[in-house]
Design a protein around this motif. Sequence first.
Motif, PDB file in Angstrom:
ATOM      1  N   ILE A 105       1.022  -1.032   0.078  1.00  0.00           N
ATOM      2  CA  ILE A 105       0.061   0.035   0.094  1.00  0.00           C
ATOM      3  C   ILE A 105       0.817   1.150   0.114  1.00  0.00           C
ATOM      4  O   ILE A 105       0.520   2.265  -0.609  1.00  0.00           O
ATOM      5  N   THR A 109       4.213  -0.128   4.218  1.00  0.00           N
ATOM      6  CA  THR A 109       2.820  -0.898   4.520  1.00  0.00           C
ATOM      7  C   THR A 109       2.592  -1.783   3.579  1.00  0.00           C
ATOM      8  O   THR A 109       2.680  -1.420   2.337  1.00  0.00           O
ATOM      9  N   LEU A 111       0.565  -5.784   2.579  1.00  0.00           N
ATOM     10  CA  LEU A 111      -0.605  -6.711   2.794  1.00  0.00           C
ATOM     11  C   LEU A 111       0.050  -8.207   2.342  1.00  0.00           C
ATOM     12  O   LEU A 111       0.545  -8.449   1.476  1.00  0.00           O
ATOM     13  N   SER A 125      -2.306  -6.536   7.534  1.00  0.00           N
ATOM     14  CA  SER A 125      -1.494  -5.587   6.998  1.00  0.00           C
ATOM     15  C   SER A 125      -0.125  -5.626   8.000  1.00  0.00           C
ATOM     16  O   SER A 125      -0.174  -6.073   9.178  1.00  0.00           O
ATOM     17  N   TYR A 126       0.843  -5.313   7.564  1.00  0.00           N
ATOM     18  CA  TYR A 126       1.975  -5.139   8.372  1.00  0.00           C
ATOM     19  C   TYR A 126       2.884  -3.694   8.097  1.00  0.00           C
ATOM     20  O   TYR A 126       2.686  -3.111   6.971  1.00  0.00           O
ATOM     21  N   TYR A 127       3.208  -3.329   9.217  1.00  0.00           N
ATOM     22  CA  TYR A 127       3.989  -2.069   8.941  1.00  0.00           C
ATOM     23  C   TYR A 127       5.672  -2.019   9.313  1.00  0.00           C
ATOM     24  O   TYR A 127       5.897  -2.862  10.207  1.00  0.00           O
ATOM     25  N   GLN A 139      -7.577  -7.071   7.430  1.00  0.00           N
ATOM     26  CA  GLN A 139      -8.416  -6.577   6.432  1.00  0.00           C
ATOM     27  C   GLN A 139      -9.719  -7.247   6.442  1.00  0.00           C
ATOM     28  O   GLN A 139      -9.885  -8.167   6.099  1.00  0.00           O
ATOM     29  N   ARG A 182     -10.587  -0.621  -2.182  1.00  0.00           N
ATOM     30  CA  ARG A 182     -10.325  -0.345  -0.675  1.00  0.00           C
ATOM     31  C   ARG A 182     -11.098   0.868  -0.231  1.00  0.00           C
ATOM     32  O   ARG A 182     -11.319   1.594  -0.889  1.00  0.00           O
ATOM     33  N   LYS A 185     -10.308   1.554   6.101  1.00  0.00           N
ATOM     34  CA  LYS A 185      -9.852   0.283   6.575  1.00  0.00           C
ATOM     35  C   LYS A 185     -10.447  -1.052   6.091  1.00  0.00           C
ATOM     36  O   LYS A 185      -9.868  -1.965   6.509  1.00  0.00           O
ATOM     37  N   ASN A 459      -3.274   5.444   8.674  1.00  0.00           N
ATOM     38  CA  ASN A 459      -4.336   4.690   9.602  1.00  0.00           C
ATOM     39  C   ASN A 459      -4.844   5.640  10.584  1.00  0.00           C
ATOM     40  O   ASN A 459      -4.083   6.476  11.369  1.00  0.00           O
TER      41      ASN A 459
END
Length: 461
Positions: A105, A109, A111, A125-127, A139, A182, A185, A459
């Motif tokens: 994204i 970030t 997915l 999701s991961y940051y 998600q 999308r 969120k 977010n």
Amino acid sequence: MERKMSYITKASAIMALACWFYLPLPAQDSMAVNQVFSLDYDEHQPIMGPDGKLFFTLAYHPDNQNGINDPGDIWYATEKAGGFDSPRRLPQLSTPYYDLLIGFIHPDTLLVYHQNLQNRQVIQSYYRTGSEWLRGEAQDLPGFKINGDHFSARLHAGGSLMVMSMDSFGTYGNEDIYVAFRQGKAWSRPLNLGAAINTSQQELSPFLSADTRTLYFSTNARGGEKSMGVYFSQREGEGWNEWSLPRRLNLPAMDGFDLYYFPDPTGERAFFTNTQTSDGYGNILLLGDFKAEALVAEVGEDLPAVVEEAEMPDLSREKDETETETAVQDAEPMENRVSFDQLDRGEAVILDQLLFQRGSSILADSAGMAQLEDLATYLLSRPETVISVDGHTDNYGSARLNERLSLERAQMIRDFLVEKGVDFEQIRVNGWGGRRPIATNRNAAGREKNRRVEISVLNQP
């Protein structure tokens, strides 16, 4: 080692449409085909990350979380002159079950699809924080249910939609291709692309072009020389269920199945997976050439203390600037805000008061400092909000040094906010150099607009 194939094994998968005619794309079989890795394991879904690394899913490797029984962990490799280095596993993104990187994204970030995360199928999701990836939110896709063994998906380059292949509600038989959009969120309910694309057999490994008009996918429903080949179709109109007749992509003639076709947006080349080995394992192949340029200015090397943004342009980049002109003509100017209170998820704002000393990350006056104070106040009052700080320059001078300068300016802003008490984890930073102009680079006024710092909300609670 025996592997159970999750596709091309269903009793209904018969050869159909024996009289199928196609108009292939211009021949690509004259291009060089290189095997990317010398691995004896199953390689799926190559994705070039925004940092230039190649990500993919690797199955049945002894270093996977569940060892040789693990159907897929996420690995990556860094490109170097003439190839890629040895792949490394990303344990933070991997489980003992099937894991698939869907896309980014944002550079920080991404997915990931997990076949079994806490006993459920989920897109997660991961940051990124430093060199680590931290788990974010699951998600929400209404009606997301995979009934078969195969799932693949790709996030579109803009991050606003993804295409996916699955056996789910409303399929025409086996795996069909869907699109989801999308919405903050959450995501829309997956939409079946219709009978022009989907059949009673298998449609797998979709990829959507940057302009959303061309869909690439693999299928065993079209007959021809290969039982599973790569096809493409053009979207007709603005809807998502009107497509041109799929045509076979003229890849080099090889035995086995062709899957996960991915044209690399960073150059004239493409990746795909071919299962020509006798045990059905997939190998990632590169259609085209490895990058041959030497790597320069790696982290840790000395860089000049000053980068002059207004020096004479690099004439080798004249084509890129010309191509950019059309793209920026229709761009809507970003709203300048004095207050950040109404900044919503997905919105971006230019810090219009920031003025840096030439070639440095030092602020030139106090007006920019006051705007950063306002931003710190906004973030302190919203401790769950995560923002991205994105530095940009014009495209004059060295692209490599401009990227480094834009990153240093974004990092300076993060350091300032952290000193004011903002949590480090609330801030992601990126330096884009001159790759994302919002105005022309052909005159001073346009270049001034392109030298900017943007804040966007990733977010919100």
